[in-house]
Every structure is written in C-alpha cells, then in structure tokens.
Design a protein around this motif. Structure first.
Motif, mmCIF file in Angstrom:
data_model
loop_
_atom_site.group_PDB
_atom_site.id
_atom_site.type_symbol
_atom_site.label_atom_id
_atom_site.label_comp_id
_atom_site.label_asym_id
_atom_site.label_seq_id
_atom_site.Cartn_x
_atom_site.Cartn_y
_atom_site.Cartn_z
ATOM 1 N N THR A 48 0.793 -1.197 -0.029
ATOM 2 C CA THR A 48 0.015 0.152 -0.022
ATOM 3 C C THR A 48 0.868 1.205 0.110
ATOM 4 O O THR A 48 1.975 1.200 0.350
ATOM 5 C CB THR A 48 -1.023 -0.013 1.110
ATOM 6 O OG1 THR A 48 -0.220 -0.139 2.332
ATOM 7 C CG2 THR A 48 -1.894 -0.912 1.160
ATOM 8 N N ILE A 49 0.271 2.379 -0.301
ATOM 9 C CA ILE A 49 1.107 3.856 -0.228
ATOM 10 C C ILE A 49 1.141 4.144 1.057
ATOM 11 O O ILE A 49 -0.232 4.558 1.734
ATOM 12 C CB ILE A 49 0.503 4.599 -1.245
ATOM 13 C CG1 ILE A 49 0.097 3.991 -2.763
ATOM 14 C CG2 ILE A 49 1.343 6.084 -1.245
ATOM 15 C CD1 ILE A 49 1.656 3.833 -3.314
ATOM 16 N N GLY A 50 2.363 4.257 1.678
ATOM 17 C CA GLY A 50 2.477 4.445 2.987
ATOM 18 C C GLY A 50 2.774 5.893 2.931
ATOM 19 O O GLY A 50 2.646 6.972 2.294
ATOM 20 N N ALA A 51 3.563 6.372 4.094
ATOM 21 C CA ALA A 51 4.124 7.977 4.166
ATOM 22 C C ALA A 51 5.163 8.336 3.124
ATOM 23 O O ALA A 51 5.735 7.326 2.664
ATOM 24 C CB ALA A 51 5.040 7.643 5.589
ATOM 25 N N ASN A 52 5.004 9.426 2.730
ATOM 26 C CA ASN A 52 5.876 10.031 1.736
ATOM 27 C C ASN A 52 5.459 9.320 0.280
ATOM 28 O O ASN A 52 6.247 9.472 -0.607
ATOM 29 C CB ASN A 52 7.388 9.966 2.125
ATOM 30 C CG ASN A 52 7.837 10.621 3.393
ATOM 31 O OD1 ASN A 52 7.307 11.616 3.716
ATOM 32 N ND2 ASN A 52 8.601 10.090 4.042
ATOM 33 N N ASN A 53 4.413 8.887 0.483
ATOM 34 C CA ASN A 53 4.137 8.389 -0.801
ATOM 35 C C ASN A 53 4.897 7.277 -1.328
ATOM 36 O O ASN A 53 4.949 6.858 -2.681
ATOM 37 C CB ASN A 53 3.643 9.336 -2.211
ATOM 38 C CG ASN A 53 2.917 10.470 -1.844
ATOM 39 O OD1 ASN A 53 1.611 10.187 -1.199
ATOM 40 N ND2 ASN A 53 3.065 11.623 -2.097
ATOM 41 N N LYS A 54 5.355 6.552 -0.640
ATOM 42 C CA LYS A 54 6.284 5.371 -0.753
ATOM 43 C C LYS A 54 5.388 4.032 -0.508
ATOM 44 O O LYS A 54 4.866 4.033 0.289
ATOM 45 C CB LYS A 54 7.507 5.229 0.029
ATOM 46 C CG LYS A 54 8.318 6.339 -0.353
ATOM 47 C CD LYS A 54 9.810 6.548 0.400
ATOM 48 C CE LYS A 54 10.888 7.562 0.049
ATOM 49 N NZ LYS A 54 12.082 7.473 0.851
ATOM 50 N N PRO A 55 5.614 3.042 -1.575
ATOM 51 C CA PRO A 55 4.783 1.782 -1.041
ATOM 52 C C PRO A 55 5.563 1.105 -0.035
ATOM 53 O O PRO A 55 7.014 0.905 0.124
ATOM 54 C CB PRO A 55 4.971 1.079 -2.780
ATOM 55 C CG PRO A 55 6.282 1.505 -3.196
ATOM 56 C CD PRO A 55 6.359 3.115 -2.828
#
Length: 242
Positions: A48-55
């Motif tokens: 899923t896309i987490g913090a800072n738009n990182k998977p």
C-alpha cells in the motif's frame, strides 16, 4: 549435504509438518498447488502507499503461511509477530484481505491469524528485519551482531547469519558469514529454523540467510502431519460471503 539443503525442507515429513495440508486427485493437484502459491505471494507481497507516497508492505513480519483445504473452504493460517497490523481496527483489514483472497481464488476463504510470541527466534522474521535495516543504510556488521545477540538472549542454542552482495557499497560482491553457538544442520532431532530475504538497496540486491537452532523437538511436537485429511476437488469459480 546439510550446508546446501534447506533445513526445514530436510525435516518435512519426518519432524515437521507440511505448510500445505490437503489431498486432491492427480489432474487437479497442479492447479491447487499454483493456487496456494498465489495466496502466499498475495499476502506477503501486498503493498500500500504509506508515508511520503512510498509503497510499503501491508502485512509485515509474517513468518509462515499454512493452508488447509476441505470440500467447502480453504483455511489460511497466517503466523505473524504483529497481528494488529493485519487485523486492523475492529477487524476491518482482515475482512478486506479475506474478500480479496476470495476474489483471487473464487473459493470460500477462512482466514485466521496466529501471533508469534518470540520473533527473535524465528529466522524468517529476523532475516526480514535485517533487510529493513540494511535498506535504511545501517552498518551490516552491527545489524548482524545485534540480531545474533537478541536471539541468544531469548534462548537460541545457536545462530548463523550470512549476507551476500555488494556489502557496504563495495564495487565487488562478496559474502560475509557470522555464527555463534551450535548449528547441527544434519541432525534431524535438532529444531533448525531457516529464513531467506532479499534486501533491495541502491547498490543492488543483498541476499540474507538466517539459521537459528531452537533446541530439540519434543514429544508433543507434530512429527509430519498426514496430508490426506480430505479431498479438495476443483470447482467452478464462485463468490462467497463470510
């Protein structure tokens, strides 16, 4: 031979049970085996896309996934040290995961979560933790030393960790190995746990192998479960509600 064989696979059917426990006719066996692979890959690699738009992994710290099949449903047992991340608030995430698995397989899925009490003694979780720290640019020697000391403090009889790749950003790939205690790989009564993980860093992939000696099997341990607990015939894909 013990150095080149997965110690868990070496004991399956003798001291360890199978991770897939079901029986099917010959013409359906391959299809169901591939389906088991899809279920495990979906759970372990789901992002899923987490913090800072990182998977990031949706379900981290999973040690193993066991699958049992009956005529009516597929039971999936997930062993993890962080069950709250899989269950979610009021069971929302586990309901979502169960629905996605049912859409993937077209079968009724019965999903259960089992908590791992001592993750420091589970080789797969230790290997993934080492990989996460290497991605964060931690010193590999310090990471190895810390993981080994934590396992020995929790009661491990022996630990061996091996890293392969461009360690420390070196131009040439090499292999570093560290061991402490006893690791009798060819002794069947020794309970050796094995884990493998690949850390993707800027310089390339680093392979991580972990062996942990958890002692000896007791008489209460399951010595190879019988897989023929029930047939699992292939049916047309149908959607089910829990």
């Amino acid at each position: 031979m013990g150095q080149k064989v997965n110690p868990v696979a070496y004991r399956v059917g003798v001291m360890e049970g199978w991770k897939s426990r079901w029986y099917a006719p010959k013409k359906e066996f391959a299809t169901l085996l591939v389906e088991d692979k899809k279920i495990r890959d979906f759970i372990k690699k789901h992002k899923t896309i987490g913090a800072n738009n990182k998977p990031e992994l949706s379900y981290p710290a999973i040690s193993k996934i066991e699958i049992e099949r009956t005529r009516d449903e597929v039971r999936v047992l997930v062993y993890t040290s962080r069950p709250a991340l899989i269950i979610g608030k009021k069971g929302e995430k586990i309901e979502e995961l169960q629905a996605e698995l049912q859409n993937l397989t077209g079968r009724r899925i019965n999903l259960k979560i089992e908590e791992v009490r001592n993750p420091e003694l589970v080789a797969q979780i230790v290997a993934e933790d080492i990989g996460d720290q290497l991605v964060k640019r931690a010193s590999f020697r310090r990471v190895i030393k810390r993981a080994m000391s934590q396992a020995m403090e929790k009661g491990a009889k022996g630990v061996k960790i091996q890293l392969s790749g461009r360690l420390g950003g070196a131009e040439m790939a090499r292999r570093e190995k560290s061991a402490e205690g006893s690791i009798p790989l060819s002794t069947l009564r020794a309970k050796i746990d094995y884990g493998f993980h690949e850390a993707k860093i800027a310089q390339g992939h680093i392979g991580i192998q972990v062996w942990i000696n958890q002692g000896e099997y007791s008489e209460d341990d399951n010595n190879g479960q019988n897989a023929e607990t029930g047939q699992a015939p292939k049916n047309t894909k149908r959607s089910y509600k829990r």
